[in-house]
Design a protein around this motif. Structure first.
Motif, PDB file in Angstrom:
ATOM      1  N   THR A 178      46.305  52.346  36.113  1.00  0.00           N
ATOM      2  CA  THR A 178      45.590  51.115  35.823  1.00  0.00           C
ATOM      3  C   THR A 178      44.883  50.657  37.092  1.00  0.00           C
ATOM      4  OG1 THR A 178      47.234  50.462  34.178  1.00  0.00           O
ATOM      5  CG2 THR A 178      45.796  48.727  35.024  1.00  0.00           C
ATOM      6  N   LEU A 179      43.573  50.405  36.979  1.00  0.00           N
ATOM      7  CA  LEU A 179      42.800  49.859  38.090  1.00  0.00           C
ATOM      8  C   LEU A 179      42.480  48.409  37.785  1.00  0.00           C
ATOM      9  CD1 LEU A 179      42.466  52.899  38.752  1.00  0.00           C
ATOM     10  CD2 LEU A 179      40.166  52.358  39.515  1.00  0.00           C
ATOM     11  N   VAL A 180      42.878  47.513  38.680  1.00  0.00           N
ATOM     12  CA  VAL A 180      42.583  46.091  38.557  1.00  0.00           C
ATOM     13  C   VAL A 180      41.392  45.817  39.461  1.00  0.00           C
ATOM     14  CG1 VAL A 180      43.460  43.756  38.836  1.00  0.00           C
ATOM     15  CG2 VAL A 180      45.003  45.583  38.080  1.00  0.00           C
ATOM     16  N   LEU A 181      40.302  45.295  38.889  1.00  0.00           N
ATOM     17  CA  LEU A 181      39.016  45.209  39.568  1.00  0.00           C
ATOM     18  C   LEU A 181      38.672  43.777  39.959  1.00  0.00           C
ATOM     19  CD1 LEU A 181      37.161  47.520  37.018  1.00  0.00           C
ATOM     20  CD2 LEU A 181      38.381  48.188  39.105  1.00  0.00           C
ATOM     21  N   LEU A 182      38.279  43.591  41.229  1.00  0.00           N
ATOM     22  CA  LEU A 182      37.873  42.288  41.761  1.00  0.00           C
ATOM     23  C   LEU A 182      36.436  42.412  42.270  1.00  0.00           C
ATOM     24  CD1 LEU A 182      41.108  42.583  42.252  1.00  0.00           C
ATOM     25  CD2 LEU A 182      40.786  40.541  43.632  1.00  0.00           C
ATOM     26  N   HIS A 183      35.511  41.781  41.569  1.00  0.00           N
ATOM     27  CA  HIS A 183      34.077  41.884  41.845  1.00  0.00           C
ATOM     28  C   HIS A 183      33.677  41.242  43.168  1.00  0.00           C
ATOM     29  CE1 HIS A 183      33.428  37.613  40.989  1.00  0.00           C
ATOM     30  NE2 HIS A 183      34.261  37.762  39.975  1.00  0.00           N
ATOM     31  N   GLY A 184      32.447  41.506  43.565  1.00  0.00           N
ATOM     32  CA  GLY A 184      31.874  40.883  44.750  1.00  0.00           C
ATOM     33  C   GLY A 184      31.201  39.568  44.411  1.00  0.00           C
ATOM     34  N   THR A 185      30.652  38.911  45.434  1.00  0.00           N
ATOM     35  CA  THR A 185      29.973  37.625  45.271  1.00  0.00           C
ATOM     36  C   THR A 185      28.876  37.727  44.216  1.00  0.00           C
ATOM     37  OG1 THR A 185      30.419  37.037  47.563  1.00  0.00           O
ATOM     38  CG2 THR A 185      28.632  35.851  46.474  1.00  0.00           C
ATOM     39  N   GLY A 186      28.894  36.775  43.284  1.00  0.00           N
ATOM     40  CA  GLY A 186      27.876  36.721  42.240  1.00  0.00           C
ATOM     41  C   GLY A 186      28.151  37.626  41.065  1.00  0.00           C
ATOM     42  N   GLY A 187      29.217  38.397  41.108  1.00  0.00           N
ATOM     43  CA  GLY A 187      29.513  39.338  40.039  1.00  0.00           C
ATOM     44  C   GLY A 187      30.396  38.757  38.963  1.00  0.00           C
ATOM     45  N   ASP A 188      30.859  39.638  38.101  1.00  0.00           N
ATOM     46  CA  ASP A 188      31.828  39.241  37.082  1.00  0.00           C
ATOM     47  C   ASP A 188      32.794  40.403  36.831  1.00  0.00           C
ATOM     48  OD1 ASP A 188      30.771  41.059  35.157  1.00  0.00           O
ATOM     49  OD2 ASP A 188      29.441  39.538  34.339  1.00  0.00           O
ATOM     50  N   GLU A 189      33.662  40.207  35.865  1.00  0.00           N
ATOM     51  CA  GLU A 189      34.746  41.156  35.638  1.00  0.00           C
ATOM     52  C   GLU A 189      34.280  42.542  35.176  1.00  0.00           C
ATOM     53  OE1 GLU A 189      34.261  38.658  31.928  1.00  0.00           O
ATOM     54  OE2 GLU A 189      34.182  38.347  34.070  1.00  0.00           O
ATOM     55  N   THR A 190      33.013  42.692  34.788  1.00  0.00           N
ATOM     56  CA  THR A 190      32.525  44.002  34.345  1.00  0.00           C
ATOM     57  C   THR A 190      31.811  44.786  35.446  1.00  0.00           C
ATOM     58  OG1 THR A 190      30.400  43.139  33.572  1.00  0.00           O
ATOM     59  CG2 THR A 190      32.244  43.123  31.991  1.00  0.00           C
ATOM     60  N   THR A 221      43.025  53.073  32.916  1.00  0.00           N
ATOM     61  CA  THR A 221      42.841  51.809  32.205  1.00  0.00           C
ATOM     62  C   THR A 221      42.239  50.837  33.200  1.00  0.00           C
ATOM     63  OG1 THR A 221      44.743  52.229  30.797  1.00  0.00           O
ATOM     64  CG2 THR A 221      44.032  49.931  31.005  1.00  0.00           C
ATOM     65  N   LEU A 222      41.174  50.134  32.795  1.00  0.00           N
ATOM     66  CA  LEU A 222      40.484  49.208  33.689  1.00  0.00           C
ATOM     67  C   LEU A 222      40.760  47.777  33.259  1.00  0.00           C
ATOM     68  CD1 LEU A 222      37.045  51.059  33.912  1.00  0.00           C
ATOM     69  CD2 LEU A 222      39.101  51.387  35.312  1.00  0.00           C
ATOM     70  N   LEU A 223      41.109  46.952  34.226  1.00  0.00           N
ATOM     71  CA  LEU A 223      41.372  45.542  33.982  1.00  0.00           C
ATOM     72  C   LEU A 223      40.524  44.733  34.955  1.00  0.00           C
ATOM     73  CD1 LEU A 223      43.046  43.365  32.556  1.00  0.00           C
ATOM     74  CD2 LEU A 223      44.877  43.787  34.203  1.00  0.00           C
ATOM     75  N   GLY A 224      39.456  44.112  34.450  1.00  0.00           N
ATOM     76  CA  GLY A 224      38.541  43.360  35.299  1.00  0.00           C
ATOM     77  C   GLY A 224      38.919  41.897  35.380  1.00  0.00           C
ATOM     78  N   LEU A 225      38.897  41.357  36.580  1.00  0.00           N
ATOM     79  CA  LEU A 225      39.187  39.939  36.805  1.00  0.00           C
ATOM     80  C   LEU A 225      37.903  39.223  37.206  1.00  0.00           C
ATOM     81  CD1 LEU A 225      42.463  40.182  38.925  1.00  0.00           C
ATOM     82  CD2 LEU A 225      42.191  40.211  36.450  1.00  0.00           C
ATOM     83  N   ARG A 226      37.874  37.918  36.966  1.00  0.00           N
ATOM     84  CA  ARG A 226      36.725  37.101  37.353  1.00  0.00           C
ATOM     85  C   ARG A 226      37.179  36.058  38.363  1.00  0.00           C
ATOM     86  NH1 ARG A 226      32.748  34.037  33.201  1.00  0.00           N
ATOM     87  NH2 ARG A 226      32.327  36.211  32.688  1.00  0.00           N
ATOM     88  N   GLY A 227      36.453  35.966  39.471  1.00  0.00           N
ATOM     89  CA  GLY A 227      36.754  34.961  40.487  1.00  0.00           C
ATOM     90  C   GLY A 227      36.638  33.553  39.923  1.00  0.00           C
ATOM     91  N   ARG A 228      37.486  32.657  40.406  1.00  0.00           N
ATOM     92  CA  ARG A 228      37.543  31.300  39.859  1.00  0.00           C
ATOM     93  C   ARG A 228      36.680  30.311  40.615  1.00  0.00           C
ATOM     94  NH1 ARG A 228      43.565  29.595  39.185  1.00  0.00           N
ATOM     95  NH2 ARG A 228      43.366  29.363  41.423  1.00  0.00           N
TER      96      ARG A 228
END
Length: 189
Positions: A1-13, A27-34
């Motif tokens: 499982t890869l948990v993904l943390l985007h860069g500035t201005g990005g989103d979970e995809t 398995t990919l699990l994308g997170l969105r910065g708050r």
């Protein structure tokens, strides 16, 4: 499982194509910065260029640790099979969170990170494996090298690769990630 943390201005995809190219069976699990800054999504606030809100970094690092704790139970994630992957601002939070909350993850990939903590805690990251991918022409590369040194000094097994290009993701990232996943991430410490 890869948990993904985007860069500035990005989103979970944003990192899903990179992660899929590097690990097509994961398995990919994308997170969105708050956090948002002038309408731009981030993981924590900055007070100016290369000036980071230390209180917010620590707060969001704690929230990220809580996420991993909850995800292990809710999704039945095996900590031995989870790899956190962050790019830029996401990698910055991930690096800080690992130093502040040892044991949060055992494997991480930091793509174009920088050190955002003003004070590095005395942390034991023994048994933690980290891949750091820096851009050869990235203006932030020296700050990424400082983070690599801090993580290694804390006992993590750090593999640092310098790839052609700058701060942006490039064609050399997926094969570097795939090689590390295949040969270093899950082998003996």
């Amino acid at each position: 499982t890869l948990v993904l943390l985007h860069g500035t201005g990005g989103d979970e995809t944003d990192l899903m194509p990179l992660a899929h190219n590097a690990a097509p069976n994961a398995t990919l699990l994308g997170l969105r910065g708050r956090s948002t800054e002038d309408g731009t999504r981030r993981w924590f606030r900055a007070l100016g260029p290369a000036i980071f809100d230390q209180k917010d970094v620590r707060f969001e690092a704690g929230a990220l640790e809580a996420f991993f704790e909850e995800a292990r139970g809710s999704y039945q994630l095996d900590p031995e099979q989870v790899v956190a992957l962050g790019h830029s601002n996401g990698a910055n939070l991930l690096g800080a969170a690992m130093l502040l909350h040892p044991g949060m993850v055992q494997r991480a990939i930091l793509v174009r990170p920088v050190m955002v903590l003003d004070v590095v805690p005395d942390t034991d990251l023994s048994g933690t494996k980290i891949l750091i991918l820096l851009g050869e022409k990235d203006a932030f590369r020296p700050a990424g090298e400082r983070l690599a040194e801090a993580l290694a000094k804390s006992g993590a097994l750090v593999t640092t690769r310098i790839l052609s290009g700058g701060h942006e993701l490039g064609p050399h990232d997926p094969p570097a990630i795939a090689e590390w996943l295949d040969h270093a991430a899950f082998g003996p410490t």
